[in-house]
Write a protein that holds these residues in place. Sequence first.
Motif, PDB file in Angstrom:
ATOM      1  N   SER A   1      21.412   3.576  -1.050  1.00 22.80           N
ATOM      2  CA  SER A   1      21.847   4.102   0.242  1.00 22.80           C
ATOM      3  C   SER A   1      21.152   3.381   1.392  1.00 22.80           C
ATOM      4  O   SER A   1      21.758   3.169   2.455  1.00 22.80           O
ATOM      5  CB  SER A   1      21.602   5.606   0.328  1.00 22.80           C
ATOM      6  OG  SER A   1      20.223   5.891   0.347  1.00 22.80           O
TER       7      SER A   1
ATOM      8  N   ALA B   1      23.105   1.244   4.296  1.00 21.72           N
ATOM      9  CA  ALA B   1      22.898   1.501   5.727  1.00 21.72           C
ATOM     10  C   ALA B   1      22.615   0.201   6.473  1.00 21.72           C
ATOM     11  O   ALA B   1      23.135  -0.017   7.573  1.00 21.72           O
ATOM     12  CB  ALA B   1      21.752   2.488   5.921  1.00 21.72           C
TER      13      ALA B   1
ATOM     14  N   LYS C   1      25.801  -1.746   6.791  1.00 15.50           N
ATOM     15  CA  LYS C   1      26.682  -1.172   7.805  1.00 15.50           C
ATOM     16  C   LYS C   1      26.312  -1.667   9.198  1.00 15.50           C
ATOM     17  O   LYS C   1      27.188  -1.940  10.014  1.00 15.50           O
ATOM     18  CB  LYS C   1      26.627   0.349   7.765  1.00 15.50           C
ATOM     19  CG  LYS C   1      27.415   0.970   6.641  1.00 15.50           C
ATOM     20  CD  LYS C   1      27.352   2.481   6.703  1.00 15.50           C
ATOM     21  CE  LYS C   1      28.125   3.105   5.561  1.00 15.50           C
ATOM     22  NZ  LYS C   1      28.062   4.575   5.609  1.00 15.50           N
TER      23      LYS C   1
ATOM     24  N   LEU D   1      23.853   3.493  13.968  1.00 17.46           N
ATOM     25  CA  LEU D   1      23.675   2.954  12.622  1.00 17.46           C
ATOM     26  C   LEU D   1      22.282   2.354  12.437  1.00 17.46           C
ATOM     27  O   LEU D   1      21.673   2.504  11.382  1.00 17.46           O
ATOM     28  CB  LEU D   1      24.745   1.890  12.341  1.00 17.46           C
ATOM     29  CG  LEU D   1      26.175   2.395  12.232  1.00 17.46           C
ATOM     30  CD1 LEU D   1      27.140   1.218  12.133  1.00 17.46           C
ATOM     31  CD2 LEU D   1      26.341   3.310  11.037  1.00 17.46           C
TER      32      LEU D   1
ATOM     33  N   GLN E   1      19.780   5.160  11.972  1.00 18.96           N
ATOM     34  CA  GLN E   1      19.903   5.722  10.629  1.00 18.96           C
ATOM     35  C   GLN E   1      19.249   4.794   9.593  1.00 18.96           C
ATOM     36  O   GLN E   1      18.534   5.260   8.704  1.00 18.96           O
ATOM     37  CB  GLN E   1      21.365   5.940  10.280  1.00 18.96           C
ATOM     38  CG  GLN E   1      21.583   6.563   8.921  1.00 18.96           C
ATOM     39  CD  GLN E   1      23.056   6.698   8.585  1.00 18.96           C
ATOM     40  OE1 GLN E   1      23.904   6.107   9.240  1.00 18.96           O
ATOM     41  NE2 GLN E   1      23.354   7.470   7.568  1.00 18.96           N
ATOM     42  N   ALA E   2      19.482   3.490   9.718  1.00 25.17           N
ATOM     43  CA  ALA E   2      18.902   2.538   8.780  1.00 25.17           C
ATOM     44  C   ALA E   2      17.377   2.537   8.882  1.00 25.17           C
ATOM     45  O   ALA E   2      16.677   2.503   7.866  1.00 25.17           O
ATOM     46  CB  ALA E   2      19.450   1.139   9.045  1.00 25.17           C
TER      47      ALA E   2
END
Length: 89
Positions: free
Chosen positions: A27, A31, A34, A50, A53-54
Motif C-alpha cells: 500500500s 501511494a 499514485k 496524495l 497520504q504517501a
Amino acid sequence: MAQHKSAKKRILVNAKKRSQNQAYISSVRTAVKKVRNAIEKGQTADVAGLLEQAQSLLHKAASRGLIHRNTASRKVARLTAFVRTKVQA
C-alpha cells in the motif's frame, strides 16, 4: 518441521505477520506510485492530498519497523522534491 507446540504456533504467527507487513508495504508503494502518476498526468490539484497520504504511510511504516526511519525520510524528501520541481515548472 517444528516439533513443539510453541514453535508450531510461532510459524503460524510469523506467516500471518509477514502477510500483513507485505500488504502494508504494498500500500505504501501504491501511494507513492499514485503521486508520481498524478504528476505525470498533470493532475496538480490531486497531488497535495496524495503526497500527504504517501508521507503518512511512509512514516507509519517506519514507526512499525517495516522500513528504516532514514529510508522513509529519504523517500519522503525525494518525493517532495520531485513534486516541487514538476508542479512549479
